[in-house]
Every structure is written in C-alpha cells, then in structure tokens.
Write a protein that holds these residues in place. Structure first.
Motif, PDB file in Angstrom:
ATOM      1  N   TYR A 139      48.639  99.657  51.682  1.00  9.27           N
ATOM      2  CA  TYR A 139      49.059 100.502  51.318  1.00  9.27           C
ATOM      3  C   TYR A 139      48.957 101.600  51.349  1.00  9.27           C
ATOM      4  CZ  TYR A 139      45.061  98.540  48.638  1.00  9.27           C
ATOM      5  OH  TYR A 139      43.765  98.630  47.980  1.00  9.27           O
ATOM      6  N   ASP A 164      52.588  98.230  49.914  1.00 12.80           N
ATOM      7  CA  ASP A 164      53.511  97.026  50.260  1.00 12.80           C
ATOM      8  C   ASP A 164      53.446  95.473  49.350  1.00 12.80           C
ATOM      9  OD1 ASP A 164      55.701  94.995  51.731  1.00 12.80           O
ATOM     10  OD2 ASP A 164      53.958  94.450  52.897  1.00 12.80           O
ATOM     11  N   ASP A 180      55.953  95.731  45.517  1.00 16.40           N
ATOM     12  CA  ASP A 180      56.420  96.380  46.512  1.00 16.40           C
ATOM     13  C   ASP A 180      56.182  97.718  45.261  1.00 16.40           C
ATOM     14  OD1 ASP A 180      56.128  95.337  48.606  1.00 16.40           O
ATOM     15  OD2 ASP A 180      57.847  95.734  48.806  1.00 16.40           O
TER      16      ASP A 180
END
Length: 233
Positions: A139, A164, A180
């Motif tokens: 992320y 993610d 997500d």
C-alpha cells in the motif's frame, strides 16, 4: 533485455486523451496538473512536522510542499481510476473501501507512487515473515497537507491511502487477499506522530514541460513496440 529495462525506466501511463501519468523513477509527473509527486517512500517514518522542517531553503525537500486531498483526488483520476462508492463524506471523491478481488490499476498506482508497506517490510527485516504475493502490491500510505478530515482537532493532518492488501503470512503458509481500499481522506495523523509505514505526499510544480513529458510517453511506446517486434522475429 537492455531495451526492455530502458523502456521500463521511462514507463508512462496514457490514461486519457488529455493527460498522462509519467513515472520518472523516484517521482511521478501528472501532465494534467503539471505537478510532480515525490515517491512516498522517500519520507517514510517521518512526521508531518519533521518533513515540514525540511521544505524550506536548504532543506532536504526544498521546493516541495504538501499535497492536498483534492490534488490526490486529481492524481487518482489521472490514473484512470473511477470511484465505486459515491458520494463520499468530508468532500473527497475517493473513499472506496472493501473493494472485492484484485485490481491491477490499484497495484499500478501503489507501485508508481511508492509502496510504503513493502518498504516497511524491508526496513523492519520482515520479508521472511510477511511477504507480498506474486503480482501483488502492499500500500501507499501518506500524510496530506489538508485538514478536512481532522476538523476540530488542531495539530492533525489528513491521511491518503491506496491499499492492495495482498500479502502472505509465511509461518502459516496462508495467503491473504483482504479488501482493497482507495481513499483520499481516511483518517487523521497527529503532526508530531511518525509511523514506520507512513510517508508524506509531496508535490512541486514540475520543471518538465508538458511537450517533453509527451515525448517521453511517445518514446516509451516506440521502444516497447521495437522490443516486441524483435521478440517476434
């Protein structure tokens, strides 16, 4: 192989007839706004106050400034991402959470702007314990200069995140693909606080003229086409 590496080094994303996101390696240029974005991992583990102290003359990031949540909104739009959940509170456009499944565009945004989760794993020597699944990204988690999400709480700044959340817990052998998240404002961060997985979203007006950026984009396409033709021979 060299040509492929060269192509990747000037990789660009053509995302509409009006704009492009250009990955310059360490920074990202948005031709629609003329803003250059510093890789979020460059400021990982530093508080808002620590980074702010280095924005002035002679500082580590002289010439840069904190991005606002609306500028992050524009950048996310430039990547071609469209909000899934609207309208959002606090005035931001992107506050999508619990997005199901994998999203390659989210992974692209993270890998372009700086994967703070991966950098955290590296810095903490945790890659043998927690790791990213093949093709997955962690992320991008960064502090913003705006305070829309922290109204009424002096001394706090907004947080922007693109997650993610696809990782692998090595001891158990079980991969995890959690929902997500894309959010221009998620929560607030105290200006004096620092976290080992949070950086800052810094921008500056780019010295790269738009025609040069478009040339980079065109060069990338030409090089990519050349490599593919050579491989086909």
């Amino acid at each position: 192989m060299f040509k492929r590496i060269l192509t990747i080094s000037i990789l660009t994303f053509s995302l509409s007839s009006h704009s492009a996101i250009v990955n310059l390696g360490g920074t990202t240029f948005d031709t629609a706004t003329g803003l250059e974005w510093l890789d979020v991992t460059a400021t990982i583990g530093l508080s808002y106050n620590q980074v702010s102290a280095q924005l002035g003359a002679g500082g580590t990031w002289q010439g840069w400034r904190y991005a606002t949540y609306s500028e992050l909104d524009q950048l996310i739009a430039g990547f071609g991402y469209s909000p899934v959940i609207t309208p959002c509170s606090l005035g931001q456009v992107y506050c999508d959470n619990s997005l199901p499944g994998d999203n390659n565009l989210i992974e692209t945004m993270i890998q372009t702007l700086g994967d703070t989760y991966y950098q955290y794993l590296v810095d903490e020597n945790l890659l043998g314990y927690y790791d990213l699944q093949a093709g997955g990204a962690g992320y991008t988690y960064g502090i913003l200069g705006s305070t829309a999400g922290s109204a009424g709480y002096p001394g706090y700044r907004d947080i922007g995140m693109i997650l993610d959340q696809q990782d692998y817990y090595v001891p158990s052998g079980n991969p995890g693909d959690r929902p997500d998240i894309v959010a221009s404002i998620w929560t607030a961060q105290q200006e004096t606080a620092s976290d080992p997985f949070i950086g800052s979203y810094l921008v500056r007006t780019s010295a790269i003229p738009v025609p040069a950026a478009i040339w980079l984009f065109g060069s990338g396409l030409v090089a990519l086409g050349w490599v593919r033709r050579k491989q086909a021979v």
